[in-house]
Design an enzyme around this catalytic site. Structure first.
Site, PDB file in Angstrom:
ATOM      1  N   CYS A 194     -39.617  16.913 -33.683  1.00  0.00           N
ATOM      2  CA  CYS A 194     -38.310  16.792 -33.028  1.00  0.00           C
ATOM      3  C   CYS A 194     -37.175  17.421 -33.834  1.00  0.00           C
ATOM      4  CB  CYS A 194     -37.998  15.324 -32.728  1.00  0.00           C
ATOM      5  SG  CYS A 194     -38.330  14.216 -34.108  1.00  0.00           S
ATOM      6  N   HIS A 229     -31.034  12.686 -32.903  1.00  0.00           N
ATOM      7  CA  HIS A 229     -31.042  13.133 -34.305  1.00  0.00           C
ATOM      8  C   HIS A 229     -29.822  14.029 -34.559  1.00  0.00           C
ATOM      9  CE1 HIS A 229     -34.883  11.392 -34.651  1.00  0.00           C
ATOM     10  NE2 HIS A 229     -35.663  12.464 -34.705  1.00  0.00           N
ATOM     11  N   THR A 273     -47.461   4.846 -21.462  1.00  0.00           N
ATOM     12  CA  THR A 273     -46.715   3.600 -21.637  1.00  0.00           C
ATOM     13  C   THR A 273     -45.869   3.609 -22.905  1.00  0.00           C
ATOM     14  OG1 THR A 273     -48.617   2.583 -22.742  1.00  0.00           O
ATOM     15  CG2 THR A 273     -48.410   2.246 -20.360  1.00  0.00           C
TER      16      THR A 273
END
Length: 340
Positions: A132, A245, A13
């Site tokens: 990331c 990014h 979720t």
């Protein structure tokens, strides 16, 4: 008939979990049963998957012997508890949190960079997904390193608020609306205003003055590239962008490489789109190119006028897709093609 794999998405979720489910469907991953797992408070919540809805189930009660692959993105403290439980039941865990990245016997993988490391999942049944900002940087730098070698990486990141989570996106939107309406704004997620601002602070400060986000880029570059001699000097900045990014990267190479040579090498590499035209708008940006897409985009490729072996570039990618969910699923694809 192609073999199918039962998959559990842990943290289903959350922002990354939702994208994991959408990418599983988009890439036609050979799934059998898919289980959306979340905390007790989210049980019963509908979670979209491939044109239908799954019902979120309680992670604490789930039997991981039902699945072959677990895609985890629930937060490090939750992965700390449940990833070993899942692995013990024979489920291969691909963990998107920071919990296992720096453990020597757990592979840390970017499929375009070090896919061979996936074989080491057998050590503990867990594969770690990198940070990331590290993922997109190394996808772009691996072809350069292979061609001429990299001695030093100077990098400044400009990171989207989605890297913090849904509550940060909400804070950016609320602050932006407050400023436009000339109303007072509130700061709950970040220590200072993020709307119309830039914060040179991501994660907690370390004793050396760098933040943990910056040190992650150092540690992870060494582990993924398999080369501790590469020096990394990072500055990580949070900016008021929702997704994607951006990174300004300045390389010091072992041998000189021209911008033309770099474009040629990068243009042939997997996962990269070169967008490098010396004109207005001839470069990638987070909002117009990266948001909602899969590639790592590279532009502003130029020789460093201050260093005889220097090369500069601008790297942009969707931090929730390639920086998290997509990279995890690419690991899973490699895993089923070559190992399980």
């Amino acid at each position: 008939m192609a073999k199918k794999y039962d998959v559990a998405v842990v943290g289903a979720t959350g922002a990354v979990g939702e994208v994991m489910l959408s990418i599983l469907a988009q890439r036609k991953f050979p799934v059998g049963n898919v289980y959306a797992l979340a905390s007790e408070r989210s049980v019963g919540k509908p979670v979209p998957f491939g044109g239908r809805c799954l019902e979120a189930q309680d992670l604490a009660k789930f039997d991981f012997s039902q699945v072959q692959i677990g895609l985890f993105s629930p937060g490090a403290s939750v992965s700390d508890i449940y990833a070993p439980i899942a692995a013990e039941k024979g489920c291969v865990v691909i963990d998107n949190t920071s919990r296992f990245r720096y453990e020597d016997d757990i592979p840390l993988v970017v499929p375009e960079v070090n896919p061979h490391a996936i074989a080491d999942y057998k050590n503990r049944g867990i594969i770690a997904n990198p940070n990331c900002s590290t993922i997109q940087m190394l996808v772009a730098l691996k072809p350069i390193h292979d061609a001429v070698g990299i001695e030093r990486i100077n990098v400044a990141t400009y990171q989207a608020v989605s890297g913090t989570g849904k509550e940060a996106i909400d804070e950016l939107e609320a602050q932006t609306q407050a400023i436009m309406a000339n109303e007072p704004l509130n700061c709950h997620v970040y220590p200072k205003q993020i709307a119309f601002n830039a914060l040179p602070h991501i994660d907690i400060f370390q004793d050396n003055g760098y933040t943990k986000e910056e040190m992650k880029m150092v540690w992870e570059t060494h582990k993924i590239m398999g080369d501790d001699s590469i020096r990394v000097n990072p500055t990580a900045v949070r900016i008021p962008v929702k997704f994607g990014h951006s990174e300004a990267v300045h390389l010091e190479l072992k041998k000189p490489m021209t911008a033309t040579q770099a474009k040629e090498v990068l243009g042939k590499a997997p996962g990269i789109v070169v967008m490098d035209e010396r004109r207005d708008g001839g470069y990638p940006t987070a909002a117009t190119d990266a948001d909602g897409t899969d590639p790592v985009f590279v532009g502003r490729i130029r020789e460093d006028i201050s260093h005889p072996r220097g090369l500069n570039m601008w790297i942009v990618s969707d931090n929730v897709r390639k920086g998290a969910a997509l990279n995890s699923i690419q690991i899973a694809e490699f895993l089923i093609e070559n190992h399980i």
